[in-house]
Design an enzyme around this catalytic site. Structure first.
Site, PDB file in Angstrom:
ATOM      1  N   ALA A 154      41.268  38.850  46.091  1.00 18.84           N
ATOM      2  CA  ALA A 154      40.251  37.823  46.336  1.00 18.84           C
ATOM      3  C   ALA A 154      39.855  37.219  44.998  1.00 18.84           C
ATOM      4  CB  ALA A 154      39.028  38.408  47.032  1.00 18.84           C
ATOM      5  N   LYS A 155      39.212  36.090  45.054  1.00 19.39           N
ATOM      6  CA  LYS A 155      38.652  35.468  43.843  1.00 19.39           C
ATOM      7  C   LYS A 155      37.594  34.479  44.294  1.00 19.39           C
ATOM      8  CE  LYS A 155      40.290  35.951  40.134  1.00 19.39           C
ATOM      9  NZ  LYS A 155      40.054  36.876  38.995  1.00 19.39           N
ATOM     10  N   GLY A 156      36.586  34.298  43.462  1.00 17.86           N
ATOM     11  CA  GLY A 156      35.530  33.362  43.812  1.00 17.86           C
ATOM     12  C   GLY A 156      34.837  32.832  42.584  1.00 17.86           C
TER      13      GLY A 156
END
Length: 465
Positions: A154-156
């Site tokens: 994931a990445k944000g």
């Protein structure tokens, strides 16, 4: 420069190119044809020589498609892996110190969770976009898999310039963002960590905001937080430590000693500074480092411990005395044994790849090499050790932190370093074996290991309904 590096694939014809003993170019023809056909539409040079930039998601998908050519995987699984499972986009309004309200946009891209909870950083940067988060989330999936960690990718982040925010404004921004994404994160769901523009204090605010809403202290919701509230010793320097470990291993693979190696490092944040100091300690000659304003160069070697990192004193590299200053662009083209791009993505491109004069590239940043540049380095015989292996120390020590939070038992710094060394050695061995057995690039070898593990997990779990 290192001269006549020995090719360990003894049955392959070799030739000397730019002082480095490399495989015969014919052995990479098929790879170059595939990569060239894949990259032509997104990165063709115009008549003026300008190159259209390639987004993180474009690069990630091209790398996935190429890796799929090398592994016997169900094409339906590959199709699923081309897309994130979910992308959350939220508005993040905050009250500025002057009483005005400003609204920012935040993202959390969750790529794949077949092997465990989503895991990946949160970044604060003006150029954060949906596609960037999707691409970086894909890389986190491969990074966790190549390290054999029980996480997905994931990445944000938030599209904001953190330099324009006061500490109070940054805290309000973080706490509001935590509230907006609270339903999609958690210790067994998705575990954020620091990234560009964020730090342990940011993670402390996020953890506190989440815990207050949950009604209980939940340290495992984030990693990379201060040790006093459940963080792990050694987490800040872990990505740089793994870069140094992999640099040492790749140098030794080509029958040289790290003490005879010159290194240039672009970026002197937590990754670059940690890698530089550890390599310096091991006897390497770190001849150049840089920050956003430019770099310094000393062919006899820099005193890396005396140069403040970005975390200690932002943008202070140029203030350190050295015989020569260089731009960030010039640093990438220095005549050195090992180049470590450890700043931002897409710095090695079609425009400068033929001017790079290093014998080996070890990726410290996420995605510093575009697809076309990667193709050029393959053609030139320059080994590129990919980010999903080299800088995986961060997520690996995050895994250690997660375990410490679950068990409510802290590890010593010595144990963290010992465990990280063991994990990096295990991953290096897997990738090295794939490299030797398959006659592929180092990036291909890492992707073969990662994709095989992710695909096997998908095949085992199946598709429901």
């Amino acid at each position: 420069m290192l001269r006549l590096w020995n090719d360990h694939r003894r049955d392959q014809p070799t030739r000397v190119v730019s002082g480095l003993c490399r495989r015969d170019a014919e052995s990479t023809d098929a790879y170059r044809v595939i990569m060239a056909s894949q990259s032509s539409t997104a990165t063709e040079e115009s008549s003026t020589g300008a190159v259209e930039p390639e987004s993180a998601v474009e690069t990630a998908r091209r790398q996935l498609e190429h890796a799929a050519e090398l592994v016997d995987v169900d094409p339906n699984i590959i199709e699923r892996l081309r897309y994130p499972k979910k992308v959350h986009e939220v508005t993040v309004p905050i009250e500025r110190d002057d009483g005005t309200v400003e609204v920012y946009t935040g993202y959390r891209a969750q790529h794949d969770s077949v092997r465990g909870p989503y895991k990946g950083g949160l970044r604060y940067h003006p150029e954060v976009t949906r596609d960037e988060c999707v691409g970086l989330g894909m890389w986190m999936t491969w990074k966790c898999a190549v390290m054999d960690l029980p996480f997905g990718g994931a990445k944000g982040g938030i599209a904001v310039n953190p330099k324009e925010l006061s500490s109070d404004e940054k805290e309000r921004l973080t706490r509001r963002f935590a509230q907006e994404i609270r339903d999609v994160i958690g210790p067994t769901v998705d575990i954020p960590a620091p990234d560009m523009g964020t730090d342990p204090k940011t993670m402390a605010w996020l953890m506190d905001a989440y815990s207050m809403q949950q009604g209980e202290t939940t340290p495992g919701v984030v990693t990379g937080k201060p040790p006093v509230i459940g963080g792990s010793e050694g987490r800040d320097g872990a990505p740089g430590r793994s870069v140094a470990i992999i640099t040492r291993e790749i140098v030794e693979y080509y029958d040289r000693d790290v003490s005879d190696t010159s290194v240039a490092i672009q970026g002197y944040g937590s990754v670059g500074a940690s890698a530089a100091r550890l390599l310096d300690e091991w006897g390497a000659t770190v001849v150049a480092v840089s920050d956003v304003n430019g770099g310094i160069y000393d062919p006899d070697g820099l005193d890396t411990a005396a140069i403040p990192s970005h975390a200690t004193e932002p943008e202070a590299v140029m203030e350190h005395e050295a015989p020569r200053t260089v731009s960030n662009e010039e640093l990438l083209e220095l005549d050195v044994d090992v180049l470590v791009p450890a700043a931002v993505g897409n710095v090695l491109t079609a425009e400068n790849a033929r001017d790079v004069d290093a014998d080996i590239i070890v990726e410290g940043a996420n995605g510093p090499t575009t697809t076309v540049a990667d193709d050029i380095f393959t053609e030139r015989g320059i080994p590129v050790v990919p980010d999903i292996l080299a800088n995986a120390g961060g997520v690996t020590v995050s895994y250690f932190e997660w375990l410490q939070d679950i068990n409510r038992r802290a590890w010593s710094l010595e144990r963290v370093h010992e465990e990280l060394e063991a994990e990096m050695q295990a991953a290096w061995t897997e990738v090295r074996e794939a490299f030797d057995e398959r006659d592929v690039t180092w990036r291909d070898a890492a992707y073969i290991v990662a994709l095989s593990r992710v695909a096997e997990a998908h095949d085992t779990r199946g598709l429901w309904p």
